[in-house]
Write a protein that holds these residues in place. Structure first.
Motif, mmCIF file in Angstrom:
data_model
loop_
_atom_site.group_PDB
_atom_site.id
_atom_site.type_symbol
_atom_site.label_atom_id
_atom_site.label_comp_id
_atom_site.label_asym_id
_atom_site.label_seq_id
_atom_site.Cartn_x
_atom_site.Cartn_y
_atom_site.Cartn_z
ATOM 1 N N MET A 3 0.800 -1.224 0.000
ATOM 2 C CA MET A 3 0.000 0.000 0.000
ATOM 3 C C MET A 3 0.836 1.279 0.000
ATOM 4 N N PRO A 4 1.962 1.356 0.738
ATOM 5 C CA PRO A 4 2.776 2.571 0.617
ATOM 6 C C PRO A 4 3.231 2.824 -0.813
ATOM 7 N N GLU A 5 3.620 1.757 -1.521
ATOM 8 C CA GLU A 5 4.074 1.911 -2.903
ATOM 9 C C GLU A 5 2.917 2.363 -3.808
ATOM 10 N N LEU A 6 1.736 1.786 -3.603
ATOM 11 C CA LEU A 6 0.574 2.183 -4.396
ATOM 12 C C LEU A 6 0.239 3.652 -4.165
ATOM 13 N N TYR A 7 0.259 4.092 -2.911
ATOM 14 C CA TYR A 7 -0.096 5.479 -2.615
ATOM 15 C C TYR A 7 0.940 6.446 -3.176
ATOM 16 N N SER A 8 2.192 6.054 -3.141
ATOM 17 C CA SER A 8 3.237 6.891 -3.744
ATOM 18 C C SER A 8 3.013 7.022 -5.247
ATOM 19 N N GLN A 9 2.652 5.923 -5.877
ATOM 20 C CA GLN A 9 2.362 5.948 -7.307
ATOM 21 C C GLN A 9 1.176 6.858 -7.615
ATOM 22 N N LEU A 10 0.111 6.742 -6.823
ATOM 23 C CA LEU A 10 -1.067 7.580 -7.021
ATOM 24 C C LEU A 10 -0.741 9.060 -6.825
ATOM 25 N N ASP A 11 0.101 9.343 -5.850
ATOM 26 C CA ASP A 11 0.465 10.727 -5.569
ATOM 27 C C ASP A 11 1.096 11.381 -6.800
ATOM 28 N N GLY A 12 1.906 10.602 -7.518
ATOM 29 C CA GLY A 12 2.515 11.130 -8.729
ATOM 30 C C GLY A 12 1.550 11.179 -9.900
ATOM 31 N N GLU A 13 0.802 10.119 -10.102
ATOM 32 C CA GLU A 13 -0.090 10.038 -11.259
ATOM 33 C C GLU A 13 -1.233 11.044 -11.199
ATOM 34 N N LEU A 14 -1.715 11.357 -10.001
ATOM 35 C CA LEU A 14 -2.830 12.288 -9.857
ATOM 36 C C LEU A 14 -2.370 13.724 -9.647
ATOM 37 N N GLY A 15 -1.072 13.952 -9.774
ATOM 38 C CA GLY A 15 -0.547 15.314 -9.692
ATOM 39 C C GLY A 15 -0.646 15.913 -8.312
ATOM 40 N N ASN A 16 -0.117 15.187 -7.314
ATOM 41 C CA ASN A 16 -0.114 15.670 -5.934
ATOM 42 C C ASN A 16 -1.524 15.994 -5.460
ATOM 43 N N PRO A 17 -2.393 14.988 -5.385
ATOM 44 C CA PRO A 17 -3.777 15.228 -4.960
ATOM 45 C C PRO A 17 -3.857 15.578 -3.483
ATOM 46 N N ALA A 18 -5.031 16.040 -3.073
ATOM 47 C CA ALA A 18 -5.285 16.273 -1.647
ATOM 48 C C ALA A 18 -5.577 14.931 -0.988
ATOM 49 N N TRP A 19 -4.843 14.613 0.085
ATOM 50 C CA TRP A 19 -5.010 13.344 0.783
ATOM 51 C C TRP A 19 -5.760 13.555 2.097
ATOM 52 N N PHE A 20 -6.692 12.632 2.386
ATOM 53 C CA PHE A 20 -7.439 12.651 3.634
ATOM 54 C C PHE A 20 -7.521 11.222 4.159
ATOM 55 N N TYR A 21 -7.297 11.062 5.445
ATOM 56 C CA TYR A 21 -7.361 9.746 6.076
ATOM 57 C C TYR A 21 -8.543 9.744 7.038
ATOM 58 N N LEU A 22 -9.567 8.974 6.679
ATOM 59 C CA LEU A 22 -10.826 8.955 7.413
ATOM 60 C C LEU A 22 -10.935 7.648 8.190
ATOM 61 N N THR A 23 -10.912 7.730 9.512
ATOM 62 C CA THR A 23 -10.902 6.535 10.348
ATOM 63 C C THR A 23 -11.987 6.596 11.413
ATOM 64 N N GLY A 24 -12.489 5.431 11.784
ATOM 65 C CA GLY A 24 -13.439 5.340 12.883
ATOM 66 C C GLY A 24 -12.777 5.366 14.243
ATOM 67 N N SER A 25 -11.453 5.391 14.300
ATOM 68 C CA SER A 25 -10.741 5.427 15.575
ATOM 69 C C SER A 25 -10.984 6.758 16.289
ATOM 70 N N PRO A 26 -10.992 6.754 17.624
ATOM 71 C CA PRO A 26 -11.195 7.988 18.377
ATOM 72 C C PRO A 26 -9.938 8.857 18.377
ATOM 73 N N TYR A 27 -10.133 10.136 18.689
ATOM 74 C CA TYR A 27 -9.037 11.099 18.598
ATOM 75 C C TYR A 27 -7.891 10.780 19.559
ATOM 76 N N GLN A 28 -8.138 9.994 20.598
ATOM 77 C CA GLN A 28 -7.064 9.680 21.543
ATOM 78 C C GLN A 28 -5.933 8.901 20.880
ATOM 79 N N LEU A 29 -6.211 8.246 19.765
ATOM 80 C CA LEU A 29 -5.182 7.485 19.044
ATOM 81 C C LEU A 29 -4.502 8.324 17.962
ATOM 82 N N TYR A 30 -4.918 9.572 17.838
ATOM 83 C CA TYR A 30 -4.416 10.424 16.766
ATOM 84 C C TYR A 30 -2.889 10.560 16.739
ATOM 85 N N PRO A 31 -2.219 10.829 17.881
ATOM 86 C CA PRO A 31 -0.770 11.047 17.795
ATOM 87 C C PRO A 31 -0.004 9.877 17.190
ATOM 88 N N SER A 32 -0.301 8.646 17.620
ATOM 89 C CA SER A 32 0.461 7.507 17.108
ATOM 90 C C SER A 32 0.085 7.192 15.663
#
Length: 379
Positions: A218-247
């Motif tokens: 997945m890191p390799e796929l996302y790096s590829q997408l980052d280049g192919e889509l011309g530095n798109p805006a990335w958002f990470y949407l998780t059901g985890s609570p904010y207390q886990l945000y730092p790690s």
């Protein structure tokens, strides 16, 4: 992902020892008799990375600011030891990962501070003030930050809290983005991070103890997408609570293209709410749909690739948004996780009304390498 027994055991262990980690006596409710307003020397501010979007016809930007303010915690080996004992009583070996356990659980028991406001500065943009934090210590608010010189590159958001001898800075990253172009919304657990959400014991280890591990390829796929889509805006949407945000933030910034992570506003002062919102797929679904709608309100002209997995409600969430806003969703990719419901019937039901050309269920990231999201080749 969590079990009620685990949450209760960890809560008891942390609460009974937290008198040693906080400069004032512990209560399960926010401290009401401390003056409100700007942070005090006993306060800590967690500022979340923020998206920014253009408003109106000009170049003026608005930032979506989120923060959590709480009584400052002092590290204590006693807390770490109590948590280790509690987890090992469940038959889960902590070993030399007690530090992970302590860091990932301590915010669950932080004492929130309500009514707090802060002055923030965005490099190259207008300074501004936001407040007041809620009873749970949380704040979410849009703030005008000016045109920022017309540049849409990431920049630092910063502020200071008073200290006993000097001010203590806190900061996050602002991610401005064009109103059009491409964006990527990615789930986290079992999409880009090994979380084992279908195995309760392994899920606990992945969540609290083990070093975070990237899903293979997945890191390799996302790096590829980052280049192919011309530095798109990335958002990470998780059901985890904010207390886990730092790690989780540290893990994402090390392995994947950088972007703001959207986490749930849940606290352990209400155990039943945590269980309801984290364990119930319907609540995760509703939460993620609401956040996707919010992103659309920020970037109504963007086209998005959405990536998730089959363990919880990602297929249903992304399909619902695609039905509501066909032009907003360019492609949907769902990673098939072993032991999840990967039946044809599930996906047929989830994606009813969504053109089959828009979505793909995959097992290995290599299956996606030759696809061209920019031209709509999604499967």
């Amino acid at each position: 992902m969590y079990t009620e027994r685990l949450l209760r055991v960890v809560a008891v262990a942390a609460i009974t020892s937290s008198v040693l980690s906080n400069p004032i006596p512990l209560t399960r409710e926010p401290i009401e008799n401390i003056p409100r307003g700007l942070p005090l020397v006993t306060d800590e501010v967690l500022l979340f990375d923020a998206p920014a979007f253009r408003t109106g016809e000009g170049n003026e930007l608005t930032a979506s600011i989120r923060m959590f303010t709480h009584i400052r915690q002092i590290d204590s080996s006693i807390i770490s030891g109590a948590l280790t004992t509690a987890i090992e009583a469940l038959g889960i070996e902590v070993g030399n990962k007690a530090g992970n356990l302590f860091e990932r659980t301590k915010l669950f028991f932080a004492i929130p501070r309500s009514g707090i406001e802060v002055d923030l500065n965005v490099a190259g943009c207008d300074s501004f003030n936001v407040g007041d934090t809620s009873k749970g210590g949380l704040l979410e608010r849009n703030a005008a930050i000016g045109a920022c010189g017309g540049a849409l590159s990431p920049r630092t958001i910063s502020g200071v809290a008073p200290g006993f001898f000097s001010s203590r800075p806190f900061e996050a990253t602002l991610f401005p983005s064009h109103p059009n172009g491409f964006g990527v919304v990615s789930d986290v657990d079992d999409t880009i991070k090994v979380s084992n959400v279908l195995d309760k014991k392994q899920a606990v280890k992945s969540l609290f103890i083990d070093d975070h591990e990237a899903v293979g390829g997945m890191p390799e796929l996302y790096s590829q997408l980052d280049g192919e889509l011309g530095n798109p805006a990335w958002f990470y949407l998780t059901g985890s609570p904010y207390q886990l945000y730092p790690s989780l933030r540290k893990f994402i910034f090390e392995k994947y293209p950088k972007g703001p992570m959207i986490v749930q506003n849940l606290t352990l002062t209400d155990v039943q709410s945590i269980l309801k919102f984290v364990l119930d797929d319907n609540n995760v679904r509703d939460y993620k749909i609401a956040q996707m709608e919010k992103l659309r309100s920020f970037y109504p002209q963007k086209k998005f690739l959405t990536i998730g997995d089959s363990t919880q409600a990602d297929p249903e969430v992304y399909a619902e948004i695609a039905r509501r806003h066909p032009d907003f969703i360019q492609c949907i990719w769902i990673r098939k996780v072993n032991e999840a419901d990967n039946s044809d019937e599930r996906f047929a039901t989830a994606f009813k009304g969504v053109p089959q050309a828009k979505w793909k269920v995959f097992t290995e990231p290599s299956e996606l390498a030759e696809l061209d999201v920019a031209t709509g080749k999604c499967n």
